[in-house]
Design a protein around this motif. Structure first.
Motif, PDB file in Angstrom:
ATOM      1  N   PHE A  54      24.015  18.337 -17.922  1.00  0.00           N
ATOM      2  CA  PHE A  54      23.550  17.063 -17.379  1.00  0.00           C
ATOM      3  C   PHE A  54      22.298  16.630 -18.128  1.00  0.00           C
ATOM      4  N   ILE A  55      22.289  15.388 -18.564  1.00  0.00           N
ATOM      5  CA  ILE A  55      21.114  14.800 -19.200  1.00  0.00           C
ATOM      6  C   ILE A  55      20.563  13.764 -18.224  1.00  0.00           C
ATOM      7  N   ASP A  56      19.374  14.002 -17.717  1.00  0.00           N
ATOM      8  CA  ASP A  56      18.753  13.106 -16.728  1.00  0.00           C
ATOM      9  C   ASP A  56      17.647  12.304 -17.403  1.00  0.00           C
ATOM     10  N   VAL A  57      17.656  10.997 -17.151  1.00  0.00           N
ATOM     11  CA  VAL A  57      16.661  10.095 -17.729  1.00  0.00           C
ATOM     12  C   VAL A  57      15.956   9.360 -16.600  1.00  0.00           C
ATOM     13  N   ASP A  58      14.637   9.228 -16.718  1.00  0.00           N
ATOM     14  CA  ASP A  58      13.869   8.494 -15.707  1.00  0.00           C
ATOM     15  C   ASP A  58      12.568   8.013 -16.335  1.00  0.00           C
ATOM     16  N   SER A  59      11.880   7.136 -15.634  1.00  0.00           N
ATOM     17  CA  SER A  59      10.567   6.663 -16.071  1.00  0.00           C
ATOM     18  C   SER A  59       9.553   6.916 -14.971  1.00  0.00           C
ATOM     19  N   THR A  60       8.287   6.907 -15.334  1.00  0.00           N
ATOM     20  CA  THR A  60       7.231   7.114 -14.343  1.00  0.00           C
ATOM     21  C   THR A  60       5.974   6.377 -14.778  1.00  0.00           C
ATOM     22  N   HIS A  61       5.085   6.139 -13.841  1.00  0.00           N
ATOM     23  CA  HIS A  61       3.782   5.540 -14.141  1.00  0.00           C
ATOM     24  C   HIS A  61       2.707   6.604 -13.984  1.00  0.00           C
ATOM     25  N   LYS A  62       1.847   6.702 -14.987  1.00  0.00           N
ATOM     26  CA  LYS A  62       0.722   7.647 -14.931  1.00  0.00           C
ATOM     27  C   LYS A  62      -0.585   6.863 -14.957  1.00  0.00           C
ATOM     28  N   ARG A  63      -1.371   7.007 -13.899  1.00  0.00           N
ATOM     29  CA  ARG A  63      -2.640   6.287 -13.813  1.00  0.00           C
ATOM     30  C   ARG A  63      -3.624   6.801 -14.855  1.00  0.00           C
ATOM     31  N   VAL A  64      -4.283   5.876 -15.524  1.00  0.00           N
ATOM     32  CA  VAL A  64      -5.296   6.220 -16.518  1.00  0.00           C
ATOM     33  C   VAL A  64      -6.540   5.382 -16.247  1.00  0.00           C
ATOM     34  N   TYR A  65      -7.641   5.765 -16.901  1.00  0.00           N
ATOM     35  CA  TYR A  65      -8.910   5.095 -16.680  1.00  0.00           C
ATOM     36  C   TYR A  65      -9.486   4.665 -18.036  1.00  0.00           C
ATOM     37  N   GLY A  66     -10.298   3.644 -18.011  1.00  0.00           N
ATOM     38  CA  GLY A  66     -10.911   3.160 -19.247  1.00  0.00           C
ATOM     39  C   GLY A  66     -10.289   1.860 -19.705  1.00  0.00           C
ATOM     40  N   ARG A  67     -11.107   0.843 -19.839  1.00  0.00           N
ATOM     41  CA  ARG A  67     -10.590  -0.477 -20.186  1.00  0.00           C
ATOM     42  C   ARG A  67     -10.153  -0.585 -21.642  1.00  0.00           C
ATOM     43  N   THR A  68     -10.654   0.299 -22.503  1.00  0.00           N
ATOM     44  CA  THR A  68     -10.319   0.213 -23.922  1.00  0.00           C
ATOM     45  C   THR A  68      -9.175   1.140 -24.305  1.00  0.00           C
ATOM     46  N   LYS A  69      -8.593   1.835 -23.386  1.00  0.00           N
ATOM     47  CA  LYS A  69      -7.487   2.746 -23.695  1.00  0.00           C
ATOM     48  C   LYS A  69      -6.261   1.937 -24.100  1.00  0.00           C
ATOM     49  N   GLN A  70      -5.719   2.214 -25.285  1.00  0.00           N
ATOM     50  CA  GLN A  70      -4.572   1.457 -25.778  1.00  0.00           C
ATOM     51  C   GLN A  70      -3.355   1.667 -24.888  1.00  0.00           C
ATOM     52  N   GLY A  71      -2.695   0.565 -24.536  1.00  0.00           N
ATOM     53  CA  GLY A  71      -1.485   0.635 -23.735  1.00  0.00           C
ATOM     54  C   GLY A  71      -1.713   0.675 -22.239  1.00  0.00           C
ATOM     55  N   ALA A  72      -2.944   0.936 -21.799  1.00  0.00           N
ATOM     56  CA  ALA A  72      -3.233   0.986 -20.359  1.00  0.00           C
ATOM     57  C   ALA A  72      -3.273  -0.426 -19.807  1.00  0.00           C
ATOM     58  N   GLU A  73      -2.363  -0.736 -18.906  1.00  0.00           N
ATOM     59  CA  GLU A  73      -2.238  -2.104 -18.393  1.00  0.00           C
ATOM     60  C   GLU A  73      -1.917  -2.076 -16.910  1.00  0.00           C
ATOM     61  N   TYR A  74      -2.172  -3.209 -16.261  1.00  0.00           N
ATOM     62  CA  TYR A  74      -1.761  -3.372 -14.873  1.00  0.00           C
ATOM     63  C   TYR A  74      -0.264  -3.668 -14.856  1.00  0.00           C
ATOM     64  N   GLY A  75       0.494  -2.828 -14.171  1.00  0.00           N
ATOM     65  CA  GLY A  75       1.933  -3.011 -14.118  1.00  0.00           C
ATOM     66  C   GLY A  75       2.431  -3.119 -12.701  1.00  0.00           C
ATOM     67  N   ARG A  76       3.205  -2.123 -12.278  1.00  0.00           N
ATOM     68  CA  ARG A  76       3.823  -2.161 -10.955  1.00  0.00           C
ATOM     69  C   ARG A  76       2.789  -2.054  -9.836  1.00  0.00           C
ATOM     70  N   PHE A  77       1.714  -1.311 -10.081  1.00  0.00           N
ATOM     71  CA  PHE A  77       0.748  -1.049  -9.030  1.00  0.00           C
ATOM     72  C   PHE A  77      -0.459  -1.973  -9.195  1.00  0.00           C
ATOM     73  N   LYS A  78      -0.699  -2.795  -8.214  1.00  0.00           N
ATOM     74  CA  LYS A  78      -1.758  -3.791  -8.289  1.00  0.00           C
ATOM     75  C   LYS A  78      -3.128  -3.127  -8.399  1.00  0.00           C
ATOM     76  N   GLY A  79      -3.890  -3.565  -9.411  1.00  0.00           N
ATOM     77  CA  GLY A  79      -5.240  -3.073  -9.585  1.00  0.00           C
ATOM     78  C   GLY A  79      -5.349  -1.688 -10.187  1.00  0.00           C
ATOM     79  N   ILE A  80      -4.235  -1.106 -10.653  1.00  0.00           N
ATOM     80  CA  ILE A  80      -4.247   0.245 -11.214  1.00  0.00           C
ATOM     81  C   ILE A  80      -3.700   0.187 -12.635  1.00  0.00           C
TER      82      ILE A  80
END
Length: 301
Positions: A54-80
Motif C-alpha cells: 500500500f502506498i499512502d499519500v497525504d498532506s499536512t500543515h506544519k506551523r512555523v515562525y518568522g516573517r522572513t521564512k521562505q514559503g511560510a504563509e497564511y493558509g488553512r489556519f487563520k493567523g497561523i
C-alpha cells in the motif's frame, strides 16, 4: 549533521550552502523530493514486497515562525503561518509504514498542488524498492482528480481514493437499493469525526460501475467501483422530546477504487489509510519538529 554517511562539522554558512548545492546537483532535485533507496525500504519493511503493498499519500500543515521564512504563509489556519508538505509512505499488511517521499510546499498551496507528479515519484520509488506485486495507492478526497488516477494507471497501480460528496456521488448513493447495504462491525469502536462519540457498527454497499469526471473529455473519464460506508448521524438524536424520527439519518463515506478485493475487504483496507496520520504525527515530533532555516530548500532537507 551527517552527509553521505560521514560526519561533517560546519563552521560557517558558506560551507553548509556549498554542501547543499553539491547534494542538490547529485540528486537532481531539491531535498525532500529525492526517493529513498530500495535497500533502505526493504530493510525497514523486513518482509517480501512482491505480493501486496500500500502506498499512502497525504498532506499536512506544519506551523512555523518568522516573517522572513521562505514559503511560510497564511493558509488553512487563520493567523497561523505554515508550510504545507506532501508525504508518501509504503507498507504491507504485515509491516509498519516507511516514508518513501516528502515534498515541501508553501503554506497556502492547494492540497492537490503537484499531487500527480508526487504520486508518480512515490509509485516509482515503491517499485524500485521491490514492490512488484499488487500495489494500491490510498489517498483522501483532496487527491480525487483525474491526474492522480492517470498517474496510477501509468504506473500499473490500483487506486483507492476517498471522493467526498459531490452532486454526482450523492445521486449515485441515493440510487442504491436498501437491501444492498451489508452490515459490518468494527473490531474496535471508532470515534465519530463530528461528535467524538464511539461507533462500533456501519453498513457498506457498492456500485460496481461508476464513471468519475463525467464532465471532462472522454480520455479523462474513469469507470470503476464506488464503495460507500454509512453510519448513523449521531449529531442528530433519534428522539427529540416525545417526537421520534420518521426515518434514520445517515452519514456517508464513499471512495473510488479499482482494486480487485471483495467489497468488505476493500472497505477495510481503505480505512487503514489512516495509518499515514500516525506517521505524520511522528514526523512532527521528529524531522518536522524544527524547520529553523529561513531558506525553503534548507528546511526541505
Amino acid at each position: 549533521m551527517r552527509a553521505s554517511a560521514q560526519a561533517v562539522t560546519f563552521r560557517g554558512r558558506r560551507v553548509l550552502g556549498g554542501l547543499l548545492r553539491r547534494r542538490l546537483d547529485l540528486v537532481g532535485k531539491p531535498f525532500g523530493q529525492a526517493p529513498v533507496s530500495g535497500i533502505h525500504l526493504r530493510l525497514d519493511l523486513r518482509v517480501s514486497l512482491d505480493e501486496l503493498a500500500f502506498i499512502d499519500v497525504d498532506s499536512t500543515h506544519k506551523r512555523v515562525y518568522g516573517r522572513t521564512k521562505q514559503g511560510a504563509e497564511y493558509g488553512r489556519f487563520k493567523g497561523i503561518r505554515t508550510l504545507h508538505p506532501l508525504l508518501a509512505t509504503v507498507c504491507t499488511p504485515q509491516s509498519r509504514p516507511v516514508i518513501a517521499g516528502v515534498r515541501m510546499r508553501r503554506g497556502k498551496a492547494a492540497d492537490s498542488r503537484g499531487a500527480p507528479k508526487f504520486v508518480s515519484e512515490a509509485l516509482a520509488t515503491a517499485r524500485e524498492a521491490g514492490c512488484t506485486g499488487t500495489r494500491i495507492l490510498r489517498a483522501d478526497s483532496q487527491f480525487y482528480n483525474a491526474g492522480v488516477i492517470a498517474a496510477c494507471h501509468r504506473a500499473g497501480t490500483h487506486f483507492s481514493i476517498t471522493t467526498g460528496m459531490n452532486p454526482s456521488i450523492k445521486r449515485a448513493i441515493l440510487a442504491i437499493p436498501e437491501d444492498a447495504w451489508q452490515h459490518i462491525n468494527y473490531p474496535t469502536a471508532m470515534p465519530d469525526p463530528a461528535t467524538g462519540e464511539l461507533i462500533s457498527d456501519a453498513e457498506v454497499a457498492e456500485i460496481p460501475q461508476y464513471t468519475a469526471f463525467a464532465s471532462r473529455k472522454k480520455s479523462d473519464q474513469v469507470t470503476a467501483r464506488l464503495i460507500v460506508r454509512r453510519v448513523r448521524d449521531l449529531a442528530k438524536p433519534a428522539v427529540v422530546g416525545e417526537q421520534g424520527e420518521l426515518f434514520p439519518v445517515w452519514r456517508y463515506h464513499p471512495f473510488f477504487t479499482d482494486q480487485p478485493a471483495a467489497t468488505l475487504q476493500a472497505e477495510r483496507e481503505h480505512r487503514h489509510h489512516a495509518v499515514v496520520e500516525q506517521v505524520i504525527a511522528d514526523s512532527k515530533a521528529g524531522a518536522l519538529a524544527h524547520l529553523p532555516s529561513g531558506h525553503f530548500h534548507a528546511n526541505a532537507a
